[in-house]
Enzyme design. Sequence first.
Site: not given
Length: 326
Positions: A19, A72, A102, A141, A204, A228-229
């Site tokens: 992130m 990444q 992204c 990803k 995810n 993630g978040r």
Amino acid sequence: MVKIGNIELAEFPILLAPMEDVSDPPFRKVCKKFGADLMYTEFISSEGLIRHAIKSRAKLDIFDYERPIGIQLFGGDEEALAMATEIVDATGPDLVDINFGCPVKKVVCKGAGAAVLKDIPLMERLTKAVVKSTSLPVTVKTRLGWDENSKNIVEVAERLQDTGIKALTIHGRTRTQMYKGAADWTLIAKVKENPRMHIPVFGNGDIDSPQKALEYKNKYGVDGIMIGRAAIGNPFIFREVKHYLKTGQLLSPPTVDERVEACLEHLQFSIRWKGPRLGLIEMRSHYANYFKGLQNFKPLKIRLLTSDSLDEVYEILNEIRQIELV
């Protein structure tokens, strides 16, 4: 056991998502402490890396206790991605991950991240360029597609596997969705069920509780999940998910004291890694998440967000220890 190339992970690994402005070494340290099986750096611009951009270079910092860890990269130019991969390879990560997911405008406008979802042959060429430039396992990803009319992830997954990647993580939204609406894991399941697929497939999107982690594991058949978040300010989620998957029992939520200790560890590493001024300032975005649900926290939060004194922040954190959970 799940294997990514020569990397051996747990039977059902829990991954920490990369992130931007979050997944730095201080944040990763607390996530690793509470059980993240595989972590990634913040995404790094291939163009920035080969231009010696200071911010991009700093993101290459990794530590032995973090292993296995992946760096990444994102970019839309084959030559730049290949050169950046060689730089990354020299820093000794365990794998290299390519970001084709992204959705933010500043990345997409450069023809990188989720923008590549509009040009699958380019995605293949970019991936091949990375695979050829390193002996490390390469993973990707990405998302379901660019929009509702181009959810082509089942085909894309096959084509990416054919380029030589060793694992695939799929976020269950399109680029146009950004982070809105519910993540759709049905297509992630179709990728996993595809008899042609033999690499690990990780899901995810929207995993924010141990119960949901178990439900999605059973319902969609993925090899592992990426969080993630939900880990921001809550690194305990890795411990909680693992315990629930193993026993079917929910752990007690972290005590206020545990929250303070995790926040302190995060803060102290932030100071060491970024310097006193920047380390203190950049921690401000984490306090509200660490102390969500505390009674009468707002006045203390304001003080944490405005204090320029590390000693004062320590004092405030000690005050927080006395607060009870709602």
